[in-house]
Design a protein around this motif. Structure first.
Motif, PDB file in Angstrom:
ATOM      1  N   SER A 153       6.216   9.328  -5.130  1.00  0.00           N
ATOM      2  CA  SER A 153       6.637   8.653  -3.942  1.00  0.00           C
ATOM      3  C   SER A 153       5.608   7.601  -3.600  1.00  0.00           C
ATOM      4  O   SER A 153       5.924   6.297  -3.427  1.00  0.00           O
ATOM      5  N   TYR A 154       4.102   7.919  -4.028  1.00  0.00           N
ATOM      6  CA  TYR A 154       3.275   6.797  -3.763  1.00  0.00           C
ATOM      7  C   TYR A 154       3.494   5.561  -4.808  1.00  0.00           C
ATOM      8  O   TYR A 154       3.630   4.253  -4.279  1.00  0.00           O
ATOM      9  N   LEU A 200      -6.284   5.019  -8.314  1.00  0.00           N
ATOM     10  CA  LEU A 200      -6.958   3.842  -8.636  1.00  0.00           C
ATOM     11  C   LEU A 200      -5.908   2.332  -8.965  1.00  0.00           C
ATOM     12  O   LEU A 200      -6.193   1.304  -8.827  1.00  0.00           O
ATOM     13  N   ALA A 201      -4.804   3.027  -9.723  1.00  0.00           N
ATOM     14  CA  ALA A 201      -4.039   1.836 -10.046  1.00  0.00           C
ATOM     15  C   ALA A 201      -3.296   1.179  -8.736  1.00  0.00           C
ATOM     16  O   ALA A 201      -3.163   0.090  -8.688  1.00  0.00           O
ATOM     17  N   ILE A 202      -3.022   2.038  -7.859  1.00  0.00           N
ATOM     18  CA  ILE A 202      -2.683   1.352  -6.565  1.00  0.00           C
ATOM     19  C   ILE A 202      -3.746   0.236  -5.844  1.00  0.00           C
ATOM     20  O   ILE A 202      -3.634  -0.515  -5.321  1.00  0.00           O
ATOM     21  N   VAL A 203      -4.956   1.002  -5.671  1.00  0.00           N
ATOM     22  CA  VAL A 203      -6.124   0.346  -5.342  1.00  0.00           C
ATOM     23  C   VAL A 203      -6.222  -1.111  -6.238  1.00  0.00           C
ATOM     24  O   VAL A 203      -6.463  -2.064  -5.522  1.00  0.00           O
ATOM     25  N   LEU A 204      -6.006  -1.193  -7.471  1.00  0.00           N
ATOM     26  CA  LEU A 204      -6.383  -2.171  -8.206  1.00  0.00           C
ATOM     27  C   LEU A 204      -5.213  -3.278  -7.777  1.00  0.00           C
ATOM     28  O   LEU A 204      -5.237  -4.357  -7.562  1.00  0.00           O
ATOM     29  N   ALA A 205      -3.828  -2.555  -7.788  1.00  0.00           N
ATOM     30  CA  ALA A 205      -2.629  -3.585  -7.435  1.00  0.00           C
ATOM     31  C   ALA A 205      -2.945  -4.217  -6.023  1.00  0.00           C
ATOM     32  O   ALA A 205      -2.645  -5.456  -5.720  1.00  0.00           O
ATOM     33  N   LEU A 206      -3.417  -3.581  -5.194  1.00  0.00           N
ATOM     34  CA  LEU A 206      -3.581  -3.973  -3.891  1.00  0.00           C
ATOM     35  C   LEU A 206      -4.803  -5.198  -3.759  1.00  0.00           C
ATOM     36  O   LEU A 206      -4.755  -6.160  -3.238  1.00  0.00           O
ATOM     37  N   TYR A 207      -5.781  -4.850  -4.580  1.00  0.00           N
ATOM     38  CA  TYR A 207      -6.874  -5.679  -4.631  1.00  0.00           C
ATOM     39  C   TYR A 207      -6.373  -7.161  -5.320  1.00  0.00           C
ATOM     40  O   TYR A 207      -6.765  -7.979  -4.810  1.00  0.00           O
ATOM     41  N   ARG A 208      -5.379  -7.096  -6.134  1.00  0.00           N
ATOM     42  CA  ARG A 208      -5.090  -8.347  -6.827  1.00  0.00           C
ATOM     43  C   ARG A 208      -4.078  -8.847  -5.919  1.00  0.00           C
ATOM     44  O   ARG A 208      -4.154 -10.215  -6.046  1.00  0.00           O
ATOM     45  N   THR A 209      -3.368  -8.334  -5.054  1.00  0.00           N
ATOM     46  CA  THR A 209      -2.535  -9.265  -3.834  1.00  0.00           C
ATOM     47  C   THR A 209      -3.226  -9.580  -2.820  1.00  0.00           C
ATOM     48  O   THR A 209      -3.072 -10.553  -2.330  1.00  0.00           O
ATOM     49  N   SER A 210      -4.199  -8.769  -2.370  1.00  0.00           N
ATOM     50  CA  SER A 210      -4.691  -9.200  -0.852  1.00  0.00           C
ATOM     51  C   SER A 210      -6.416  -9.324  -1.078  1.00  0.00           C
ATOM     52  O   SER A 210      -6.903  -9.411  -0.029  1.00  0.00           O
ATOM     53  N   ARG A 211      -6.803  -9.237  -2.255  1.00  0.00           N
ATOM     54  CA  ARG A 211      -8.388  -9.453  -2.462  1.00  0.00           C
ATOM     55  C   ARG A 211      -9.203  -8.640  -1.775  1.00  0.00           C
ATOM     56  O   ARG A 211     -10.316  -9.162  -1.121  1.00  0.00           O
ATOM     57  N   THR A 212      -8.836  -7.427  -1.226  1.00  0.00           N
ATOM     58  CA  THR A 212      -9.801  -6.565  -0.481  1.00  0.00           C
ATOM     59  C   THR A 212      -9.483  -5.048  -0.811  1.00  0.00           C
ATOM     60  O   THR A 212      -8.473  -4.776  -1.136  1.00  0.00           O
ATOM     61  N   ILE A 213     -10.646  -4.252  -0.619  1.00  0.00           N
ATOM     62  CA  ILE A 213     -10.154  -2.521  -0.761  1.00  0.00           C
ATOM     63  C   ILE A 213     -10.777  -2.115   0.339  1.00  0.00           C
ATOM     64  O   ILE A 213     -11.109  -0.989   0.260  1.00  0.00           O
TER      65      ILE A 213
END
Lengths: 96, 472
Positions: free
Chosen positions: B137-138, A80-93
């Motif tokens: 690694s992730y 979930l942390a990675i998904v949140l970080a991805l959402y912050r930079t690219s605005r999509t999940i």
């Protein structure tokens, strides 16, 4: 009443299949993560069922289940942390 | 051996863990973050110095771990790979300034996880160690905070990785059902005795999904190019060698520990997967214009060659896997050190940045040439020794067809390696500003060059060490 092993195995295989199907079909990252949780739950059902029937010592399967639950929680936190970080930079999940 | 008795054998790993926590908390007191990375290096060296091989193989922690020559070998390999990665990270230009100590401590935890992977002889411990390494690694792949590419790579790695390990776990649960135990030795005895060998083979296939993901074996390789391209370059360098080498260690443990008597059933599967892996890796690599993607596909192809040793599954074959892994680790890490040096200067990994490198930075270009030749398997470099033993073991075991396919593949691979060399020496650059790598990069480069050349010319000491290991 004791549920026969075959029924439990059919249930867990179905759960596994639903999980794999979900990861292949879903386009939403959260949906895929939940599908993976379904597979892990199929594993847990299997382990508990086997620990009652075929295991040489019944506690190993149950201990394994606890580790799977703990690891699933850790993986979900990181996921979930990675998904949140991805959402912050690219605005999509969505994966596409 | 009980847990208390095992602790004296486990001191290096305990030191490593304490060091990892110390580095994590040192962030609060130390302002010079480079110092933290150097502390990490010192901890790794101290761990390697403390590591001792007991005269007899020891089963530690009630049989969860096995400390033998095999574990000892991979312990050094894991510490070395993580050490070189930290050394190259010290001067990686795009490293986020604020999170450096987390980065170094994650790598120390990673070293701990890698050592556990090589030592685990119990399905529970194998699962925990593999998952430990995966989760760390992730995080490391997504470490470039403001780079969407890094985040995307991290999310992709997370999804593929979690799915692969969930499927592996389902296989383990079936194996537990078929044999009633999690211990590899007991599983072997139960599979040989009971009528559940078929269920055992099905669970082996599911376990192969998880381990195949770790070693980027086709058809579970799709994540590799995107993840390797998006990750910070030192992390890419680490991912192409570290988890791959230890993935092979676990694969050998599982196959040799529990499934050796079913060899005739699974050998043809690995045979096909090996051919598929090397062919896909080499053919797709031809069209790549980004050096990280090119090395990613080349690392998939290398996994295919290494699998040949497992197909042969003889003492020679499994030792060939270990030799190849070490040769490959030196060579690939070295190639990535040059990639880091060039990307620090140009902020780009495209092949065009390498034009004229032969005049701009003759030493960097010459060393990248050596590493690429070694990857292609040319004598007198380390890659040749690895390829030689892998081919020999396949031919000894009677797999002539796989050796022929691998030879054809090596010819294809030579084409794209030489494309990079041509770019460096024959295509003129727009300007001739020299590139001078920083001290830590130069040191890492020297170490990898010495390793690549020395292993190629004097492989004797390594072969002597590996001949003590009895994988079967």
């Amino acid at each position: 009443m004791i549920i026969p092993l075959e029924h439990i195995l059919m249930f867990s295989t179905l759960l596994f299949a639903i999980g794999v199907y979900g990861t292949l079909v879903r386009r939403n990252l959260i949906g895929i993560l939940i599908s993976i949780e379904l597979i892990l739950n199929a594993v847990n059902v299997n382990l508990v069922a086997f620990s009652r029937t075929t295991a040489l010592s019944p506690d190993t399967g149950q201990i394994f289940t606890f580790f799977v639950i703990a690891l699933a929680a850790a993986a979900a936190a990181v996921g979930l942390a990675i998904v949140l970080a991805l959402y912050r930079t690219s605005r999509t999940i969505f994966t596409d | 051996m009980s847990a208390i008795d095992s602790i004296p054998f486990f001191i290096p790993e305990i030191l490593l863990l304490i060091g990892a926590f110390a580095v994590l908390f040192a962030d609060f007191f130390v302002t010079n973050k480079k110092l933290i990375g150097i502390t990490g290096l010192v901890i790794l060296v101290a761990t390697a110095c403390l590591a001792r091989l007991p005269a007899e193989p020891q089963a530690l922690f009630s049989g969860f771990f096995q400390l033998d020559a095999f574990t000892h070998f991979f312990r050094y390999a894991a510490l070395g790979i993580v050490g070189v990665t930290i050394l190259t990270s010290l001067s990686y230009a795009r490293m986020p300034k604020a999170y450096q100590s987390e980065y170094y401590s994650l790598f120390l935890f990673m070293a701990f996880g890698l050592i556990l992977m090589s030592a685990a002889t119990n399905l529970l411990m194998i699962f925990l160690a593999v998952e430990f390494v995966s989760i760390v690694s992730y995080l490391l792949v997504g470490f470039l905070k403001d780079d969407p590419g890094s985040k995307e790579a991290s999310a992709k790695y997370l999804l593929f990785g979690s799915l692969a390990s969930a499927i592996m776990l389902f296989g383990m649960s079936l194996l537990f059902g078929a044999t009633g135990s999690l211990d590899l030795d007991v599983i072997r005895a139960q599979l040989a005795g009971s009528g559940f060998a078929d269920l055992g083979l099905i669970s082996l296939m599911l376990i192969l999904v998880g381990l195949g993901f770790k070693i980027s074996m086709a058809p579970f390789h799709m994540w590799a190019p995107d993840v390797y391209q998006g990750a910070p370059t030192p992390v890419t360098a680490f991912l192409t060698v570290g988890p791959k080498a230890l993935g092979f260690a676990v694969l050998i443990r599982v196959l040799a520990g529990s499934f050796d008597h079913l060899y005739s059933h699974w050998s043809s599967l690995i045979f096909v997967l090996s051919i598929l892996t090397m062919t896909i890796g080499n053919v797709v690599a031809i069209a790549q214009n980004n050096i990280k993607r090119l090395l990613a596909y080349s690392s998939i192809a290398q996994a295919g060659y290494i699998l040949m040793g497992i197909v042969a599954f003889s003492d020679t074959g499994l030792r060939a896997v270990l030799i190849y892994l070490i040769a490959y680790a030196f060579t690939n890490l070295g190639a990535f050190v040059v990639v880091i040096a060039v990307s620090n200067r140009f902020q780009s990994d495209e092949l065009e940045s390498y034009s004229g490198l032969g005049r701009r930075a003759p030493l960097l270009a010459a060393s990248l040439t050596i590493f690429l030749l070694s990857l292609a398997g040319m004598p007198p470099f380390a890659g040749f020794i690895g390829k030689f033993y892998v081919f020999t073991s396949a031919l000894e075991a009677g797999f002539v067809s796989i050796a022929v396919v691998a030879a054809l593949n090596s010819a294809v691979a030579a084409y794209y390696y030489f494309r990079v060399i041509r770019q460096m020496y024959l295509v003129p650059a727009s300007d001739e500003d020299p590139i001078s790598p920083s001290f830590s990069l130069a040191l890492a480069l020297c170490l990898m060059l010495i390793g690549t050349i020395a292993l190629g010319i004097f492989p004797g000491p390594l072969l002597g060490f590996i001949s003590q290991i009895v994988p079967l």
